[in-house]
Motif scaffolding. Structure first.
Motif, PDB file in Angstrom:
ATOM      1  N   LYS A 159      17.025 -16.455   4.370  1.00  0.00           N
ATOM      2  CA  LYS A 159      15.407 -17.043   4.578  1.00  0.00           C
ATOM      3  C   LYS A 159      14.688 -16.299   3.621  1.00  0.00           C
ATOM      4  CE  LYS A 159      14.923 -19.481   8.611  1.00  0.00           C
ATOM      5  NZ  LYS A 159      15.327 -20.963   8.283  1.00  0.00           N
ATOM      6  N   GLN A 160      13.667 -17.004   3.064  1.00  0.00           N
ATOM      7  CA  GLN A 160      12.996 -16.490   2.080  1.00  0.00           C
ATOM      8  C   GLN A 160      11.668 -15.933   2.906  1.00  0.00           C
ATOM      9  OE1 GLN A 160      14.473 -19.488   0.645  1.00  0.00           O
ATOM     10  NE2 GLN A 160      15.909 -17.816   0.072  1.00  0.00           N
ATOM     11  N   LEU A 161      11.056 -14.968   2.571  1.00  0.00           N
ATOM     12  CA  LEU A 161       9.908 -14.248   3.634  1.00  0.00           C
ATOM     13  C   LEU A 161       8.840 -13.875   2.830  1.00  0.00           C
ATOM     14  CD1 LEU A 161      12.422 -12.423   5.669  1.00  0.00           C
ATOM     15  CD2 LEU A 161      11.065 -14.519   6.516  1.00  0.00           C
ATOM     16  N   PRO A 162       7.676 -13.903   3.341  1.00  0.00           N
ATOM     17  CA  PRO A 162       6.422 -13.493   2.472  1.00  0.00           C
ATOM     18  C   PRO A 162       6.203 -11.853   2.504  1.00  0.00           C
ATOM     19  CG  PRO A 162       5.771 -14.456   4.572  1.00  0.00           C
ATOM     20  CD  PRO A 162       7.223 -14.587   4.427  1.00  0.00           C
ATOM     21  N   VAL A 163       5.252 -11.524   1.767  1.00  0.00           N
ATOM     22  CA  VAL A 163       4.871 -10.041   1.924  1.00  0.00           C
ATOM     23  C   VAL A 163       4.422  -9.950   3.107  1.00  0.00           C
ATOM     24  CG1 VAL A 163       3.131  -8.471   0.960  1.00  0.00           C
ATOM     25  CG2 VAL A 163       4.487  -9.681  -0.541  1.00  0.00           C
ATOM     26  N   THR A 164       4.585  -9.021   3.948  1.00  0.00           N
ATOM     27  CA  THR A 164       4.162  -8.755   5.255  1.00  0.00           C
ATOM     28  C   THR A 164       3.772  -7.220   5.379  1.00  0.00           C
ATOM     29  OG1 THR A 164       4.360  -9.457   7.321  1.00  0.00           O
ATOM     30  CG2 THR A 164       6.250  -8.326   6.494  1.00  0.00           C
ATOM     31  N   ALA A 165       3.331  -6.906   6.379  1.00  0.00           N
ATOM     32  CA  ALA A 165       2.892  -5.713   6.711  1.00  0.00           C
ATOM     33  C   ALA A 165       3.601  -5.069   7.786  1.00  0.00           C
ATOM     34  CB  ALA A 165       1.508  -5.275   6.975  1.00  0.00           C
ATOM     35  N   PHE A 166       4.915  -3.863   7.551  1.00  0.00           N
ATOM     36  CA  PHE A 166       5.448  -3.357   8.239  1.00  0.00           C
ATOM     37  C   PHE A 166       5.009  -1.942   9.045  1.00  0.00           C
ATOM     38  CE2 PHE A 166       8.850  -5.602   5.482  1.00  0.00           C
ATOM     39  CZ  PHE A 166       8.855  -6.727   6.617  1.00  0.00           C
ATOM     40  N   SER A 167       3.895  -1.427   7.944  1.00  0.00           N
ATOM     41  CA  SER A 167       3.383  -0.164   8.652  1.00  0.00           C
ATOM     42  C   SER A 167       1.995  -0.265   8.095  1.00  0.00           C
ATOM     43  CB  SER A 167       4.189   0.817   7.811  1.00  0.00           C
ATOM     44  OG  SER A 167       3.864   0.615   6.407  1.00  0.00           O
ATOM     45  N   THR A 168       1.243   0.823   8.812  1.00  0.00           N
ATOM     46  CA  THR A 168      -0.154   0.626   8.295  1.00  0.00           C
ATOM     47  C   THR A 168      -0.537   0.901   6.790  1.00  0.00           C
ATOM     48  OG1 THR A 168      -0.017   3.170   9.098  1.00  0.00           O
ATOM     49  CG2 THR A 168      -1.153   1.482  10.664  1.00  0.00           C
ATOM     50  N   ASP A 169       0.514   1.574   6.159  1.00  0.00           N
ATOM     51  CA  ASP A 169       0.408   1.842   4.850  1.00  0.00           C
ATOM     52  C   ASP A 169       0.564   0.462   4.273  1.00  0.00           C
ATOM     53  OD1 ASP A 169       0.043   4.543   4.863  1.00  0.00           O
ATOM     54  OD2 ASP A 169       2.055   5.164   4.306  1.00  0.00           O
ATOM     55  N   ASP A 170       1.493  -0.437   4.642  1.00  0.00           N
ATOM     56  CA  ASP A 170       1.730  -1.612   3.961  1.00  0.00           C
ATOM     57  C   ASP A 170       0.481  -2.333   4.174  1.00  0.00           C
ATOM     58  OD1 ASP A 170       4.293  -1.001   3.596  1.00  0.00           O
ATOM     59  OD2 ASP A 170       5.035  -2.289   5.363  1.00  0.00           O
ATOM     60  N   ALA A 171      -0.177  -2.289   5.340  1.00  0.00           N
ATOM     61  CA  ALA A 171      -1.525  -2.920   5.550  1.00  0.00           C
ATOM     62  C   ALA A 171      -2.637  -2.538   4.519  1.00  0.00           C
ATOM     63  CB  ALA A 171      -1.945  -2.914   7.238  1.00  0.00           C
ATOM     64  N   LYS A 172      -2.523  -1.424   4.507  1.00  0.00           N
ATOM     65  CA  LYS A 172      -3.744  -0.767   3.723  1.00  0.00           C
ATOM     66  C   LYS A 172      -3.716  -1.104   2.136  1.00  0.00           C
ATOM     67  CE  LYS A 172      -5.181   3.917   1.876  1.00  0.00           C
ATOM     68  NZ  LYS A 172      -5.026   5.306   1.852  1.00  0.00           N
ATOM     69  N   LEU A 173      -2.101  -1.145   1.828  1.00  0.00           N
ATOM     70  CA  LEU A 173      -1.995  -1.722   0.394  1.00  0.00           C
ATOM     71  C   LEU A 173      -2.266  -3.049   0.094  1.00  0.00           C
ATOM     72  CD1 LEU A 173      -0.739  -1.261  -2.499  1.00  0.00           C
ATOM     73  CD2 LEU A 173       1.476  -2.204  -1.304  1.00  0.00           C
ATOM     74  N   TRP A 174      -1.889  -3.887   1.344  1.00  0.00           N
ATOM     75  CA  TRP A 174      -2.362  -5.259   1.485  1.00  0.00           C
ATOM     76  C   TRP A 174      -4.002  -5.561   1.121  1.00  0.00           C
ATOM     77  CZ3 TRP A 174      -5.669  -7.286   5.281  1.00  0.00           C
ATOM     78  CH2 TRP A 174      -5.903  -8.760   5.203  1.00  0.00           C
ATOM     79  N   ALA A 175      -4.656  -4.678   1.750  1.00  0.00           N
ATOM     80  CA  ALA A 175      -6.391  -4.873   1.841  1.00  0.00           C
ATOM     81  C   ALA A 175      -6.670  -4.257   0.505  1.00  0.00           C
ATOM     82  CB  ALA A 175      -6.805  -4.260   3.022  1.00  0.00           C
ATOM     83  N   SER A 176      -5.963  -3.370  -0.196  1.00  0.00           N
ATOM     84  CA  SER A 176      -6.606  -2.634  -1.087  1.00  0.00           C
ATOM     85  C   SER A 176      -6.425  -3.401  -2.527  1.00  0.00           C
ATOM     86  CB  SER A 176      -5.980  -1.198  -1.391  1.00  0.00           C
ATOM     87  OG  SER A 176      -6.108  -0.388  -0.133  1.00  0.00           O
ATOM     88  N   LYS A 177      -5.229  -4.186  -2.411  1.00  0.00           N
ATOM     89  CA  LYS A 177      -5.048  -4.916  -3.591  1.00  0.00           C
ATOM     90  C   LYS A 177      -6.167  -6.123  -3.837  1.00  0.00           C
ATOM     91  CE  LYS A 177      -0.288  -6.489  -3.142  1.00  0.00           C
ATOM     92  NZ  LYS A 177       0.809  -7.491  -2.513  1.00  0.00           N
ATOM     93  N   THR A 178      -6.288  -6.774  -2.837  1.00  0.00           N
ATOM     94  CA  THR A 178      -7.392  -7.792  -2.802  1.00  0.00           C
ATOM     95  C   THR A 178      -8.728  -7.240  -3.108  1.00  0.00           C
ATOM     96  OG1 THR A 178      -6.385  -9.548  -1.617  1.00  0.00           O
ATOM     97  CG2 THR A 178      -8.748  -9.002  -1.307  1.00  0.00           C
ATOM     98  N   THR A 179      -9.157  -5.897  -2.444  1.00  0.00           N
ATOM     99  CA  THR A 179     -10.348  -5.278  -2.816  1.00  0.00           C
ATOM    100  C   THR A 179     -10.457  -4.912  -4.218  1.00  0.00           C
ATOM    101  OG1 THR A 179     -10.222  -4.562  -0.334  1.00  0.00           O
ATOM    102  CG2 THR A 179     -11.976  -3.364  -1.867  1.00  0.00           C
ATOM    103  N   ALA A 180      -9.491  -4.624  -4.898  1.00  0.00           N
ATOM    104  CA  ALA A 180      -9.766  -4.100  -6.295  1.00  0.00           C
ATOM    105  C   ALA A 180      -9.904  -5.351  -7.090  1.00  0.00           C
ATOM    106  CB  ALA A 180      -8.143  -3.453  -6.682  1.00  0.00           C
ATOM    107  N   LEU A 181      -9.401  -6.483  -6.961  1.00  0.00           N
ATOM    108  CA  LEU A 181      -9.727  -7.560  -7.502  1.00  0.00           C
ATOM    109  C   LEU A 181     -11.099  -7.882  -7.331  1.00  0.00           C
ATOM    110  CD1 LEU A 181      -7.074 -10.113  -6.447  1.00  0.00           C
ATOM    111  CD2 LEU A 181      -7.179  -8.707  -8.425  1.00  0.00           C
TER     112      LEU A 181
END
Ligand SMILES: Cc1cc2nc3c(=O)[nH]c(=O)nc-3n(C[C@H](O)[C@H](O)[C@H](O)COP(=O)(O)O)c2cc1C
Length: 250
Positions: A159-181
């Motif tokens: 199965k192909q799966l999207p980027v997801t947050a497995f940890s709070t660090d992943d969630a932080k990265l997710w939000a930071s990526k977008t904020t940097a834009l």
């Protein structure tokens, strides 16, 4: 058009954009470490912030807050938290760009409630009911751990799966990526209005969080110093390494 054919939304792509001016904005943006004491007019600053908010962002969840720190006492503390950098000391504005993972549910609901069609498509409703789970990790990472197992199993089934947050660090990265834009939009907008900036991550993160009273799901990604470029505000010419190091057409 036949009755069965679906009417699709159409938005024209303007073709009359001045590429030379766009280039001038991008190429003349430099990290400015010394500013004059000229203020950025409030309407210009607001226009730049509005352009920042137009940045692409993950699932349109807009996981950011921009604190324009204008209170003199707070600003003084913030300069100190920015390690007393000259850019921070001389900036007429200091903007703390905060990525946050504490409003995912609220933003998902807003995407349904404020969807810009009179009738919200069922697919959109479904998407925003599901998507928060992709980025949330739950109490004591319970949801993150569950996803870790579920994804592992799903991958064995090709199965192909999207980027997801497995940890709070992943969630932080997710939000930071977008904020940097949005940060990049902001500095380019400032340049287009004749002002300059310096993105800074040279700051004491816990101290910045304390000054702004941030919770543990709000992460200062960078502080942007902004103002008018001083004559000696750029310290050396811009340079980048050979493009072959960075671009691969495969
Ligand atoms: C995320 C980030 C953090 C940065 N932090 C600092 C900083 O704390 N202080 C500083 O003087 N410059 C900082 N910079 C600026 C970089 O040093 C600069 O972008 C780089 O040297 C290239 O120069 P240019 O921006 O003039 O092209 C930062 C840039 C980025 C993108």
């Amino acid at each position: 058009m036949s009755n069965t054919e679906k009417k699709r939304y159409y938005e024209a792509a303007p073709q009359d954009i001045d590429i030379d001016n766009f280039r001038k904005v991008v190429e003349s943006r430099r990290s400015v470490r010394k500013f004059t004491d000229k203020a950025i007019p409030e309407d210009v600053l607001d226009a730049c912030l509005d352009l920042a908010l137009l940045a692409p962002n993950s699932s349109n969840l807009q996981p950011w807050t921009f604190y324009v720190v204008q209170n003199p006492a707070k600003k003084k503390r913030l300069v100190k938290a920015c390690l007393g950098q000259l850019a921070a000391k001389t900036a007429s504005e200091l903007i703390v760009c905060v990525a946050r993972t504490d409003r995912i549910d609220e933003m998902a609901k807003r995407n349904i409630n404020e969807f810009p069609f009179p009738e919200v498509p069922a697919m959109v409703k479904k998407y925003y009911k599901f998507i928060p789970y992709n980025y949330k990790t739950g109490y004591f990472n319970s949801l993150g751990n569950f996803k870790k197992v579920a994804f592992k199993v799903a991958r064995t089934l090709d199965k192909q799966l999207p980027v997801t947050a497995f940890s709070t660090d992943d969630a932080k990265l997710w939000a930071s990526k977008t904020t940097a834009l949005a940060c990049e939009n902001l500095v380019l907008a400032l340049r287009a209005y004749g002002f300059d900036s310096c993105m800074m991550e040279g700051f004491d993160e816990p101290l910045v969080a304390k000054i702004l009273n941030l919770n543990n799901q709000q992460y200062p990604v960078m502080v942007i110093a902004a103002g008018e470029r001083a004559e000696d505000g750029v310290f050396f010419p811009q340079y980048r390494f050979d493009r072959s190091l960075f671009i691969q057409k495969i």
